[in-house]
Design a protein around this motif. Structure first.
Motif, mmCIF file in Angstrom:
data_model
loop_
_atom_site.group_PDB
_atom_site.id
_atom_site.type_symbol
_atom_site.label_atom_id
_atom_site.label_comp_id
_atom_site.label_asym_id
_atom_site.label_seq_id
_atom_site.Cartn_x
_atom_site.Cartn_y
_atom_site.Cartn_z
ATOM 1 N N GLN A 144 -25.370 -34.961 50.676
ATOM 2 C CA GLN A 144 -25.760 -34.204 49.492
ATOM 3 C C GLN A 144 -26.825 -33.164 49.809
ATOM 4 O O GLN A 144 -27.866 -33.051 49.148
ATOM 5 C CB GLN A 144 -26.206 -35.136 48.369
ATOM 6 C CG GLN A 144 -25.086 -35.990 47.819
ATOM 7 C CD GLN A 144 -23.880 -35.164 47.359
ATOM 8 O OE1 GLN A 144 -24.023 -34.204 46.629
ATOM 9 N NE2 GLN A 144 -22.689 -35.533 47.812
ATOM 10 N N GLU A 145 -26.538 -32.398 50.843
ATOM 11 C CA GLU A 145 -27.340 -31.231 51.198
ATOM 12 C C GLU A 145 -26.422 -30.019 51.200
ATOM 13 O O GLU A 145 -25.210 -30.139 51.417
ATOM 14 C CB GLU A 145 -27.994 -31.423 52.570
ATOM 15 C CG GLU A 145 -28.982 -32.576 52.596
ATOM 16 C CD GLU A 145 -29.564 -32.839 53.965
ATOM 17 O OE1 GLU A 145 -30.561 -33.574 54.030
ATOM 18 O OE2 GLU A 145 -29.030 -32.329 54.977
ATOM 19 N N ILE A 146 -26.996 -28.847 50.972
ATOM 20 C CA ILE A 146 -26.182 -27.647 50.843
ATOM 21 C C ILE A 146 -26.970 -26.444 51.358
ATOM 22 O O ILE A 146 -28.182 -26.353 51.163
ATOM 23 C CB ILE A 146 -25.763 -27.424 49.360
ATOM 24 C CG1 ILE A 146 -24.779 -26.265 49.240
ATOM 25 C CG2 ILE A 146 -26.973 -27.240 48.465
ATOM 26 C CD1 ILE A 146 -24.190 -26.119 47.834
ATOM 27 N N THR A 147 -26.285 -25.540 52.036
ATOM 28 C CA THR A 147 -26.905 -24.297 52.481
ATOM 29 C C THR A 147 -26.806 -23.270 51.359
ATOM 30 O O THR A 147 -25.713 -23.020 50.839
ATOM 31 C CB THR A 147 -26.228 -23.763 53.753
ATOM 32 O OG1 THR A 147 -26.346 -24.755 54.790
ATOM 33 C CG2 THR A 147 -26.879 -22.478 54.219
ATOM 34 N N VAL A 148 -27.943 -22.682 50.979
ATOM 35 C CA VAL A 148 -27.988 -21.805 49.814
ATOM 36 C C VAL A 148 -28.272 -20.363 50.228
ATOM 37 O O VAL A 148 -28.759 -20.085 51.326
ATOM 38 C CB VAL A 148 -29.056 -22.281 48.810
ATOM 39 C CG1 VAL A 148 -28.688 -23.655 48.266
ATOM 40 C CG2 VAL A 148 -30.447 -22.302 49.436
ATOM 41 N N ASP A 149 -27.966 -19.455 49.334
ATOM 42 C CA ASP A 149 -28.266 -18.040 49.517
ATOM 43 C C ASP A 149 -29.780 -17.839 49.413
ATOM 44 O O ASP A 149 -30.406 -18.271 48.442
ATOM 45 C CB ASP A 149 -27.549 -17.252 48.418
ATOM 46 C CG ASP A 149 -27.671 -15.745 48.570
ATOM 47 O OD1 ASP A 149 -28.667 -15.291 49.167
ATOM 48 O OD2 ASP A 149 -26.793 -15.024 48.080
ATOM 49 N N PRO A 150 -30.400 -17.187 50.401
ATOM 50 C CA PRO A 150 -31.854 -16.973 50.341
ATOM 51 C C PRO A 150 -32.310 -16.304 49.050
ATOM 52 O O PRO A 150 -33.398 -16.610 48.531
ATOM 53 C CB PRO A 150 -32.125 -16.083 51.550
ATOM 54 C CG PRO A 150 -30.998 -16.346 52.491
ATOM 55 C CD PRO A 150 -29.813 -16.645 51.634
ATOM 56 N N ALA A 151 -31.477 -15.397 48.527
ATOM 57 C CA ALA A 151 -31.857 -14.710 47.294
ATOM 58 C C ALA A 151 -31.927 -15.664 46.114
ATOM 59 O O ALA A 151 -32.695 -15.442 45.165
ATOM 60 C CB ALA A 151 -30.859 -13.589 47.004
ATOM 61 N N GLU A 152 -31.132 -16.737 46.175
ATOM 62 C CA GLU A 152 -31.151 -17.717 45.083
ATOM 63 C C GLU A 152 -32.484 -18.456 45.032
ATOM 64 O O GLU A 152 -32.948 -18.848 43.960
ATOM 65 C CB GLU A 152 -30.007 -18.717 45.234
ATOM 66 C CG GLU A 152 -28.714 -18.283 44.591
ATOM 67 C CD GLU A 152 -28.863 -18.125 43.087
ATOM 68 O OE1 GLU A 152 -29.298 -19.074 42.402
ATOM 69 O OE2 GLU A 152 -28.561 -17.024 42.592
ATOM 70 N N VAL A 153 -33.099 -18.658 46.187
ATOM 71 C CA VAL A 153 -34.407 -19.301 46.199
ATOM 72 C C VAL A 153 -35.422 -18.412 45.476
ATOM 73 O O VAL A 153 -36.238 -18.887 44.684
ATOM 74 C CB VAL A 153 -34.874 -19.590 47.638
ATOM 75 C CG1 VAL A 153 -36.211 -20.339 47.624
ATOM 76 C CG2 VAL A 153 -33.831 -20.396 48.402
ATOM 77 N N VAL A 154 -35.339 -17.113 45.742
ATOM 78 C CA VAL A 154 -36.231 -16.162 45.071
ATOM 79 C C VAL A 154 -36.006 -16.205 43.561
ATOM 80 O O VAL A 154 -36.969 -16.261 42.773
ATOM 81 C CB VAL A 154 -36.020 -14.737 45.610
ATOM 82 C CG1 VAL A 154 -36.925 -13.752 44.869
ATOM 83 C CG2 VAL A 154 -36.260 -14.685 47.116
ATOM 84 N N THR A 155 -34.758 -16.210 43.167
ATOM 85 C CA THR A 155 -34.422 -16.219 41.736
ATOM 86 C C THR A 155 -34.957 -17.467 41.044
ATOM 87 O O THR A 155 -35.465 -17.397 39.922
ATOM 88 C CB THR A 155 -32.895 -16.142 41.559
ATOM 89 O OG1 THR A 155 -32.418 -14.919 42.138
ATOM 90 C CG2 THR A 155 -32.508 -16.210 40.093
ATOM 91 N N ARG A 156 -34.878 -18.608 41.726
ATOM 92 C CA ARG A 156 -35.298 -19.876 41.112
ATOM 93 C C ARG A 156 -36.804 -20.104 41.197
ATOM 94 O O ARG A 156 -37.324 -21.003 40.537
ATOM 95 C CB ARG A 156 -34.514 -21.029 41.736
ATOM 96 C CG ARG A 156 -33.016 -20.878 41.458
ATOM 97 C CD ARG A 156 -32.157 -21.915 42.140
ATOM 98 N NE ARG A 156 -30.747 -21.556 42.011
ATOM 99 C CZ ARG A 156 -29.796 -22.359 41.528
ATOM 100 N NH1 ARG A 156 -30.106 -23.575 41.118
ATOM 101 N NH2 ARG A 156 -28.549 -21.932 41.456
ATOM 102 N N ASP A 157 -37.490 -19.302 41.996
ATOM 103 C CA ASP A 157 -38.949 -19.170 41.999
ATOM 104 C C ASP A 157 -39.703 -20.499 42.015
ATOM 105 O O ASP A 157 -40.457 -20.819 41.082
ATOM 106 C CB ASP A 157 -39.374 -18.355 40.778
ATOM 107 C CG ASP A 157 -40.814 -17.842 40.893
ATOM 108 O OD1 ASP A 157 -41.291 -17.691 42.034
ATOM 109 O OD2 ASP A 157 -41.442 -17.617 39.844
ATOM 110 N N PRO A 158 -39.568 -21.283 43.072
ATOM 111 C CA PRO A 158 -40.312 -22.555 43.127
ATOM 112 C C PRO A 158 -41.812 -22.332 43.234
ATOM 113 O O PRO A 158 -42.273 -21.340 43.818
ATOM 114 C CB PRO A 158 -39.765 -23.212 44.404
ATOM 115 C CG PRO A 158 -39.321 -22.058 45.259
ATOM 116 C CD PRO A 158 -38.770 -21.046 44.296
#
Length: 358
Positions: free
Chosen positions: A237-251
């Protein structure tokens, strides 16, 4: 390390007027020769009822987390075979290269396993346990699935291994230590607002989903996994994500965890990883980067005790005011010295928080 001699040749043992009645039941068998054998029946984490000719004196244990658990309940001296990662990650194991019987959780040398004559093989749910059970059935070697990396099934895993190794009392002591950690976290985060977290495992942009174990500790620590709803993960249950999505989700907090290794990590490696994370295109706009809330950890610390210690560290990072009088480093040292029976090299080789770099 002293080890028991191999078990007697496999054969049928007559058991009269005795029934197996559920998880962890120990059933006395007719004495054979001068020693009395016993059968142990357990239900593993896949709901399989497994019968073991006990007591377990020789075990093959795959996965470093399971080997840590077996040591924590005082049964480390029964281990006669491990996987390559366990030996690499835990150099303090009293195991030689000759006793490595798997290069990976999907690359098991079944003939080498059989040659060790173990009473049981223990492996996690993300290993090829179905194949292992089928291949080892002909040798009369039982396979138990116990997933020691998953925070969500920690209690069940400790109970299961205590039953397998006849170490229920020691398992209770281990459980009490873990309960102490988990209760500190639960009591302190209750009622607090959740904090958005991006948790990255060994590879860049490889993040975690529900069922990963990491997701569970994010929630336990009073955090909110920014990729909780992503879906489509791998077997862990791990997944490689789009780097831009991390920016969008703003942790608000970013954690990168290396693969676990008892060998301490150099400060320069921690620094290089933090520099790489914070310099990714567009990431300067993420709240965690702006607020200097980027943490890097060696998984031997943050994934310890099915990630319980990771939950504690994360909770102190997310809610520092609520944990200002709690020292997670002290729990890590206790885990290493009391339950792993090895030297503690100091926290600097395992945890790198903002401001730690020179």
């Amino acid at each position: 390390m002293s080890r028991s001699a191999p078990a007697a040749a496999l054969g049928a043992v007559a058991v009269a007027a005795l029934a197996l009645t559920g998880c962890g039941t120990v059933v006395a068998a007719e004495p054979t020769g001068s020693s009395a054998a016993a059968q142990i029946t357990v239900t593993d984490d896949q709901g399989r009822e497994v019968v073991i000719d006990g007591p377990v004196e020789r075990a093959v244990v795959l996965n470093s987390y399971a080997n840590e658990f077996v040591r924590a309940i005082g049964a480390g001296d029964t281990v006669v075979g491990v996987d390559r990662s366990s030996l690499n990650r835990l150099p303090y194991l009293e195991i030689t290269d000759d006793e490595v019987i798997a290069e990976g959780l999907d690359q098991i040398n079944y003939e080498a396993v059989a040659a060790l004559e173990p009473d049981v093989v223990v492996l996690p749910r993300n290993a090829v346990w179905q194949e292992a059970a089928e291949q080892l059935e002909g040798f009369g070697i039982p396979v138990v699935v116990a997933t020691a990396w998953d925070y969500a099934v920690f209690d069940d895993t400790v109970d299961l291994l205590g039953e397998v190794f006849g170490a229920e009392q020691e398992a209770d002591g281990f459980q009490a230590f873990a309960d102490e950690i988990q209760e500190v976290v639960a009591e302190r985060v209750e009622g607090l607002d959740t904090v958005p977290v991006y948790w990255e495992t060994a590879e860049p942009y490889l993040t975690v989903l529900p069922g990963s174990g990491f997701h569970a500790i994010i929630e336990a620590a009073g955090g909110e996994n920014v990729f909780a709803e992503a879906g489509g993960g791998d077997v862990q249950q791990e997944i490689t994500v789009d780097p831009a999505e991390v920016v969008t989700r703003d942790p608000a907090v970013i954690v990168h965890e290396y693969e676990p290794a008892a060998t301490p990590t150099e400060a320069s490696a921690f620094e290089a990883t933090r520099d790489e994370l914070t310099s990714r295109p567009g990431w300067s706009a993420i709240q965690a980067v702006e607020d200097d809330q980027v943490y890097v950890a060696n998984g031997w610390a943050t994934s310890a005790i099915a990630k319980s210690i990771g939950a504690l560290y994360l909770a102190t990072w997310l809610h520092p005011e609520a944990f200002e009088d709690v020292d997670p480093d002290a729990y890590l040292e206790r885990w290493v010295t009391e339950f792993q029976g090895t030297d503690f090299a100091g926290v600097d080789g395992y945890i790198s928080a903002p401001g730690d770099q020179g």
